[in-house]
Design an enzyme around this catalytic site. Sequence first.
Site, PDB file in Angstrom:
ATOM      1  N   ASP A  34       0.837  -1.200   0.000  1.00  0.00           N
ATOM      2  CA  ASP A  34       0.000   0.000   0.000  1.00  0.00           C
ATOM      3  C   ASP A  34       0.872   1.250   0.000  1.00  0.00           C
ATOM      4  OD1 ASP A  34      -2.038  -1.731   0.090  1.00  0.00           O
ATOM      5  OD2 ASP A  34      -2.793  -1.146   2.078  1.00  0.00           O
ATOM      6  N   ALA A  35       1.998   1.184   0.728  1.00  0.00           N
ATOM      7  CA  ALA A  35       2.874   2.358   0.829  1.00  0.00           C
ATOM      8  C   ALA A  35       3.460   2.705  -0.542  1.00  0.00           C
ATOM      9  CB  ALA A  35       3.987   2.085   1.828  1.00  0.00           C
ATOM     10  N   ASP A  38       0.864   4.308  -2.607  1.00  0.00           N
ATOM     11  CA  ASP A  38       0.662   5.711  -2.217  1.00  0.00           C
ATOM     12  C   ASP A  38       1.739   6.621  -2.794  1.00  0.00           C
ATOM     13  OD1 ASP A  38      -1.620   5.092  -0.934  1.00  0.00           O
ATOM     14  OD2 ASP A  38      -0.721   4.964   1.069  1.00  0.00           O
ATOM     15  N   SER A  83     -36.667  -5.445  -6.945  1.00  0.00           N
ATOM     16  CA  SER A  83     -36.212  -6.152  -5.753  1.00  0.00           C
ATOM     17  C   SER A  83     -36.447  -7.640  -5.982  1.00  0.00           C
ATOM     18  CB  SER A  83     -36.938  -5.633  -4.521  1.00  0.00           C
ATOM     19  OG  SER A  83     -38.308  -5.750  -4.737  1.00  0.00           O
ATOM     20  N   LEU A  84     -36.157  -8.447  -4.988  1.00  0.00           N
ATOM     21  CA  LEU A  84     -36.201  -9.891  -5.198  1.00  0.00           C
ATOM     22  C   LEU A  84     -37.232 -10.554  -4.298  1.00  0.00           C
ATOM     23  CD1 LEU A  84     -32.355 -10.561  -5.228  1.00  0.00           C
ATOM     24  CD2 LEU A  84     -33.886 -10.738  -7.181  1.00  0.00           C
ATOM     25  N   GLU A 115     -25.042 -16.451  -6.247  1.00  0.00           N
ATOM     26  CA  GLU A 115     -24.201 -15.335  -5.797  1.00  0.00           C
ATOM     27  C   GLU A 115     -24.464 -15.055  -4.325  1.00  0.00           C
ATOM     28  OE1 GLU A 115     -25.213 -11.934  -8.165  1.00  0.00           O
ATOM     29  OE2 GLU A 115     -24.774 -12.978 -10.043  1.00  0.00           O
ATOM     30  N   LYS A 117     -25.595 -12.839  -1.330  1.00  0.00           N
ATOM     31  CA  LYS A 117     -26.433 -11.640  -1.279  1.00  0.00           C
ATOM     32  C   LYS A 117     -25.772 -10.664  -0.308  1.00  0.00           C
ATOM     33  CE  LYS A 117     -31.130 -10.000  -0.931  1.00  0.00           C
ATOM     34  NZ  LYS A 117     -30.877  -8.871  -0.054  1.00  0.00           N
ATOM     35  N   ASP A 119     -24.894  -7.514   1.930  1.00  0.00           N
ATOM     36  CA  ASP A 119     -25.744  -6.669   2.752  1.00  0.00           C
ATOM     37  C   ASP A 119     -25.235  -5.232   2.723  1.00  0.00           C
ATOM     38  OD1 ASP A 119     -27.883  -6.162   4.269  1.00  0.00           O
ATOM     39  OD2 ASP A 119     -27.138  -7.097   6.098  1.00  0.00           O
ATOM     40  N   GLU A 187     -23.564  -3.665  -5.497  1.00  0.00           N
ATOM     41  CA  GLU A 187     -23.835  -3.357  -4.096  1.00  0.00           C
ATOM     42  C   GLU A 187     -22.632  -2.648  -3.484  1.00  0.00           C
ATOM     43  OE1 GLU A 187     -26.815  -4.436  -3.358  1.00  0.00           O
ATOM     44  OE2 GLU A 187     -26.955  -4.608  -1.184  1.00  0.00           O
ATOM     45  N   TYR A 239     -22.873  -6.880 -10.058  1.00  0.00           N
ATOM     46  CA  TYR A 239     -23.518  -8.146 -10.404  1.00  0.00           C
ATOM     47  C   TYR A 239     -24.454  -8.069 -11.599  1.00  0.00           C
ATOM     48  CZ  TYR A 239     -26.775  -6.012  -7.050  1.00  0.00           C
ATOM     49  OH  TYR A 239     -27.577  -5.143  -6.368  1.00  0.00           O
ATOM     50  N   LYS A 327     -32.681 -16.247   1.911  1.00  0.00           N
ATOM     51  CA  LYS A 327     -32.141 -15.650   3.129  1.00  0.00           C
ATOM     52  C   LYS A 327     -31.697 -16.743   4.089  1.00  0.00           C
ATOM     53  CE  LYS A 327     -33.366 -11.276   2.274  1.00  0.00           C
ATOM     54  NZ  LYS A 327     -34.521 -10.642   2.885  1.00  0.00           N
ATOM     55  N   CYS A 421     -58.995   4.452  24.302  1.00  0.00           N
ATOM     56  CA  CYS A 421     -57.767   4.818  23.591  1.00  0.00           C
ATOM     57  C   CYS A 421     -56.800   5.540  24.536  1.00  0.00           C
ATOM     58  CB  CYS A 421     -58.127   5.722  22.413  1.00  0.00           C
ATOM     59  SG  CYS A 421     -56.683   6.444  21.627  1.00  0.00           S
ATOM     60  N   CYS A 424     -56.737   9.391  23.361  1.00  0.00           N
ATOM     61  CA  CYS A 424     -57.844  10.362  23.402  1.00  0.00           C
ATOM     62  C   CYS A 424     -58.995   9.909  24.285  1.00  0.00           C
ATOM     63  CB  CYS A 424     -58.347  10.642  21.987  1.00  0.00           C
ATOM     64  SG  CYS A 424     -59.239   9.267  21.269  1.00  0.00           S
ATOM     65  N   CYS A 439     -59.420   2.640  17.668  1.00  0.00           N
ATOM     66  CA  CYS A 439     -59.984   3.760  18.422  1.00  0.00           C
ATOM     67  C   CYS A 439     -60.986   4.429  17.491  1.00  0.00           C
ATOM     68  CB  CYS A 439     -58.862   4.733  18.777  1.00  0.00           C
ATOM     69  SG  CYS A 439     -59.440   6.409  19.038  1.00  0.00           S
ATOM     70  N   CYS A 444     -58.991  11.851  17.464  1.00  0.00           N
ATOM     71  CA  CYS A 444     -57.882  11.263  18.225  1.00  0.00           C
ATOM     72  C   CYS A 444     -56.554  11.887  17.777  1.00  0.00           C
ATOM     73  CB  CYS A 444     -57.849   9.752  17.999  1.00  0.00           C
ATOM     74  SG  CYS A 444     -56.435   8.959  18.761  1.00  0.00           S
TER      75      CYS A 444
END
Length: 686
Positions: A34-35, A38, A83-84, A115, A117, A119, A187, A239, A327, A421, A424, A439, A444
């Site tokens: 990395d150095a 840089d 969405s899935l 694949e 998923k 997060d 993602e 993806y 999931k 309630c 109210c 209610c 209310c």
Amino acid sequence: MNREAARTRIESLRTTLLHHNRRYYQMDDPEITDADYDLLLRELNDLELEFPDLITPDSPTQRVGAPPLEKFGAVTHRTPMLSLANAFSGEEIREFDRRCRRFLGSDDPIHYVVEPKLDGLAVNLLYEYGRLTVGSTRGDGTVGEDVTLNLRTIPAIPLSVPRMEDPPPPPGGGMAAVPERIEIRGEVCMEREAFRNLNIRRTEQGAPPFANPRNAAAGSLRQLDSRITARRPLTMFCYAIATAEGVAFRTHEAVLRTLAAWGFQVNPLIRPAVDIEECIHYYHQIGQMRDKLPYEIDGIVIKVNDLLLQERLGAVSRSPRWAVACKFAAVRERTVIDDIVVQVGRTGVLTPVAVMRAVRVGGVMVSRATLHNEDEIRKKDIRIGDTVMIQRAGDVIPEVVEVVQTARIGSEKPFVMPETCPECGSRVVRMEGEVAHRCIGMACPAQIREHIAHFASRGALDIDGLGDKVVAQLVTNGLIHDPADLFFLTKEKLLGLERMAEKSASNLLEAIGRAKSPPLDRLIFALGIRHIGEQTAKRLAQACGKLDALMAATSEELQTVRDIGPEVAASIVGFFREAANLQVIQKLRSAGITPMETARLQAAPLAGKTFVFTGTLSRMGRNEAKALVESMGGAVGSAVTKTTNYVVAGEAAGSKIEKARQQGIAILDEAAFLALTGIKVVPCNS
Ligand code: IVH
């Protein structure tokens, strides 16, 4: 160094840095430290400082961020970001496979790609002529936020991709030429270790830590100051290619290979699978690895590999039929319920909520969980003081799974739904056939508060600065009784409130003023009609074009709109019959609220036509043909009747043909049917 020498050195440094970026992000096999990286970057930076006209937008130095924005712009996605659908077990995954094959009318095993998923949060990257021009968040799937400046700071995102006229790739690279306009999806996430370090730094600086890597990634990407984003350790896995003008791929695997060749980071755990059983095997295998991965995943995604099959499968509502999110089992934790309180919602429904000792579930601190309704509490026998198991799956609101019976000591108290309630004092009733208690108080304050908060919320009129607290203050002080009252607020009225300074009062009034010409669908959603979510509101706006047309629509007319059945239609008609609601709409109009009209969708080409199928079609399965007709506004019947318009005869057609002939109904062969739909169907195994 003279200008020419600088130009040569700058170009060579950029090529070298790009090469090392690829080694690091695509191959996970860096050649330098990395150095050293840089040092090269610093040299390039210094040269560009000396010769600023040689800076190009895709230079590796251009990732430091730019001065802050006032607000993110809106970006309408060229292709919606869907969405899935979810599956939670091997059996549900098999059901997904059966659904696909049933739809395609085929018994052959389907090849899939599995694949992880991830997060994080989904983003879209638009490259025009090889340069990253617009990067946006998913938003509501149709319109997202323009976070280009922020995405540009993420090292894993190439600022440019090689264009057609660029030199050919190294041997074996197999790189496809990059079209003029491409959209890449993936993602954005934060690795666990980077997340831990970031939180340590934040705690040291007295800033609140992020609850989990996903929140940290989202919070970092939605910074108005991209220089802050530049300091956050974000990364991105790609993806999908959403739009690619002029290039065609046959399989999802080919898409992924091309993405990697173009310099995008593709997740190394992605695997092809020859059938669904292999996918399930892999689901369990990745599940085992889950905790050891450097980034968080909440499941796997299974996608049909063949893109022609994907196209034939299409989408229902907002999710494609060709993919499923599987999931992993939710993370469970144990805690104690200290109290059960009751919340009153917008429609007067009383929801019991467990107040619990705070615990961390799957990385998020949890102290409240909805108990839904009284029946649910009885069924699970939940009492105040109980030790319970709670769980959270992905983004889902935590729920109480079960009571730990062995931890009972006898002092636990059963919950009783109040008869009046808590807000109210009005009577609480339980309607026949409903699980909810409501209610019945028209005035209310809780209902009014919730109703107005919904009206001002993000997907609705999106009024900045009108959060729950301010709404509560306005209602309690009698300044507003319904959403329309917001538009009659004045500075004098606001300044009479506690903790409301001159500046915040004028900011709030300005924000309210800006909300006066909302898109029609947002206004429809904002009205808070039962069963009308954002998606349905969009459909209604497209179908009606104007608010007046929606208000005048009959139940039958409403039911011709996609996804609207008798119950939802009745709710809409009922809403616009209610005098109190009409009064609010009238008041909104007199305050000058004029929704923007929505362009009406062209009438569906097969609207009002009923088809009956007989025999076997060679190009598609029955269900697929049915979906095709329905997507164009037509209907499919099972028997030939007076209302049938067309009988479509496939191979080995049965007696329906005879019946159609007798009744003088048009008979179409497969080719004629396809011509009528105007859709070119390509055989799947070409
Ligand atoms: S494909 C139409 N693949 O999951 C299919 N999504 O519920 C669109 N996600 O919004 C998504 N990893 O944020 C796909 N390998 C993956 C994914 C993935 C995470 C997220 C993405 C999307 C959500 C869908």
